[in-house]
Structure formats: structure tokens, C-alpha cells
Scaffold this active site. Sequence first.
Site, PDB file in Angstrom:
ATOM      1  N   GLY A  49       0.826  -1.202   0.000  1.00  0.00           N
ATOM      2  CA  GLY A  49       0.000   0.000   0.000  1.00  0.00           C
ATOM      3  C   GLY A  49       0.855   1.245   0.000  1.00  0.00           C
ATOM      4  N   SER A  57       1.391   3.711  -2.715  1.00  0.00           N
ATOM      5  CA  SER A  57       1.297   4.700  -3.797  1.00  0.00           C
ATOM      6  C   SER A  57       0.759   6.048  -3.349  1.00  0.00           C
ATOM      7  CB  SER A  57       0.409   4.163  -4.922  1.00  0.00           C
ATOM      8  OG  SER A  57      -0.927   3.990  -4.480  1.00  0.00           O
ATOM      9  N   ARG A  58       0.120   6.100  -2.170  1.00  0.00           N
ATOM     10  CA  ARG A  58      -0.521   7.344  -1.743  1.00  0.00           C
ATOM     11  C   ARG A  58      -0.325   7.556  -0.245  1.00  0.00           C
ATOM     12  NH1 ARG A  58      -6.666   6.721  -3.147  1.00  0.00           N
ATOM     13  NH2 ARG A  58      -6.275   4.747  -2.079  1.00  0.00           N
ATOM     14  N   ASN A  71       0.985  -1.185   5.093  1.00  0.00           N
ATOM     15  CA  ASN A  71       0.200   0.031   5.227  1.00  0.00           C
ATOM     16  C   ASN A  71      -1.199  -0.098   4.651  1.00  0.00           C
ATOM     17  OD1 ASN A  71      -0.230   3.034   5.503  1.00  0.00           O
ATOM     18  ND2 ASN A  71      -0.271   2.877   3.274  1.00  0.00           N
ATOM     19  N   SER A  94      -3.916   2.371  13.674  1.00  0.00           N
ATOM     20  CA  SER A  94      -4.609   3.649  13.851  1.00  0.00           C
ATOM     21  C   SER A  94      -4.818   3.902  15.327  1.00  0.00           C
ATOM     22  CB  SER A  94      -5.957   3.633  13.142  1.00  0.00           C
ATOM     23  OG  SER A  94      -6.720   4.793  13.465  1.00  0.00           O
ATOM     24  N   TYR A 103     -13.946  -0.647  11.976  1.00  0.00           N
ATOM     25  CA  TYR A 103     -12.599  -0.128  11.767  1.00  0.00           C
ATOM     26  C   TYR A 103     -11.782  -0.245  13.047  1.00  0.00           C
ATOM     27  CZ  TYR A 103      -8.950   2.996   9.963  1.00  0.00           C
ATOM     28  OH  TYR A 103      -7.758   3.549   9.532  1.00  0.00           O
ATOM     29  N   THR A 110     -10.698  -3.782  13.607  1.00  0.00           N
ATOM     30  CA  THR A 110      -9.572  -4.239  12.781  1.00  0.00           C
ATOM     31  C   THR A 110      -8.246  -3.670  13.280  1.00  0.00           C
ATOM     32  OG1 THR A 110      -9.799  -2.419  11.139  1.00  0.00           O
ATOM     33  CG2 THR A 110     -11.067  -4.441  10.749  1.00  0.00           C
ATOM     34  N   LYS A 111      -8.240  -2.424  13.712  1.00  0.00           N
ATOM     35  CA  LYS A 111      -6.991  -1.814  14.143  1.00  0.00           C
ATOM     36  C   LYS A 111      -6.561  -2.321  15.524  1.00  0.00           C
ATOM     37  CE  LYS A 111      -6.445   0.427  10.380  1.00  0.00           C
ATOM     38  NZ  LYS A 111      -5.385   0.017   9.417  1.00  0.00           N
TER      39      LYS A 111
END
Length: 245
Positions: free
Chosen positions: A15, A17-18, A93, A143, A157, A160-161
Site C-alpha cells: 500500500g 502509492s498514496r 500500510n 490507527s 474499523y 480491525t486496528k
Amino acid sequence: MQKQKASPKTALVFGGSRGIGAAAVERLAQEGFNVAFTFASSTNKATALADAIAANGVGSLAIQADSADPTAIRRAVGEATARFGNLDAVVVNAGILRPGTVDAVSLEDLDQMLNVNVRGVFLSIQASVPHLNDGARIVTIGSNVALHTRTPGFSVYQLTKTAVAGMVKGVALDLASRGITVNNIQPGPTETDMTAGSKEVLAEMNPLKRIGHPSEIAGLIAYLVGADARYVTGASITIDGGFTL
């Protein structure tokens, strides 16, 4: 006798590219790593990033791979190691956010977040392990919502974190005998696509009255893969400007 120049180390960023991922790729290249990185769909950004790194004389490789696809994950590791050799650093990432309160989250969104944010992280590490040099570093990007969300609609979310924060503890023990460290970074609100349109509100909620910059997260990544962090493993380090105080 002339001292022989050390061979460059190799990093793989899932992950990359941004946002935080791209900042990590750029910083690792500055630190002298050859860098391979995956991207899901931002082909133009990935190509431009790889070209910019290569223009500075550092090896780079952009690999299109969906972090929800186990086959794509294994292929990405294979392509990276075929180009640059065994890995000295892995940064995971890749992650997605599909907000929704508990009564409104669809099964599709639930599965997608679990597949990318938890299963994808585990599988990325698992696929990399046979290709890691002893003493290598693994860094996951979690996160600060693992600690506190402040906002309804983030239950999955947060799940998951929190799972990632727990995962690194077990993986750190699994790999300690090889001198491989495994750590988790928990950023707060950061200038990425995920915070577009809400920067002012998030800044006002923060004690420092601003949100983070991807380069600041990348600086912590650089520390964790560097020589001074050899004694740090199994940790989750929050970098959020005091957002969760």
C-alpha cells in the site's frame, strides 16, 4: 585497502502509492533502501513515484496487488525479491475504511475491512517471512482508533486496528529468535485521502490544533527500521498529536 561499499538494503511496502504509504516509500529510499511497493488502483501515482525514486539512483518497483487477495500478496513478495533479493524491512500500510454504525454495516463492508485490514496484514507478513533476512524489521500501520474513536460509526474499523495491535505482539514473539522486530504505528488524523474534507474539524479536536503529515509518520517508520530501534519489538506506538489523551 579501499573499504567495500555495503549493498543496499531492500524494503517492501504494502500500500505504497498514496498518503502514508507513499511517504514511507520516499523516506525509505532516502535512507538508502531499494524499495518495492504495492498499489491497488492508483497506477499513475504509483508509476510517478517509482520513476521519481529511480531518478535519484535508488532501485524501485511498483507492483499492482490487492491486499485482500492472498495470491496477489504472494506474487508481490515474489516480484520484489526476484528484483532486489531478500527483504530487510516490510511495511504493511494497506487499509480501508467503510464507516457505519453497528446496525447499518453491510456484510460486504464488514468482510472487506476484515479481509484487507486484518487478514491482509497477517498474510502480507506471513508471505514475507521466508524472504526476510535475520535482523529484519516489520512495521504495520494501524490507527489511534485502536485506543479511542470519539465518533460513532467506526466499530468495525476499530475492531480491525485493535486486532493489528494484538497481532504484532504474537508475531514479534514468533520471530524474535531471528532478531526480527515487529512493531505497530498508530497514527491519528493525517493529511491523506481519508481525511479530505474534514481537516479543519479534526485539527480543532486535537490539542496541537493540527493534523499530522505523512512525512511525520514516515519518520517514525525510518526509526523503527533503523539501527537505533533494534531493542523495540511488539510495541504499538501512537503518533497523533495528543488526540487520544
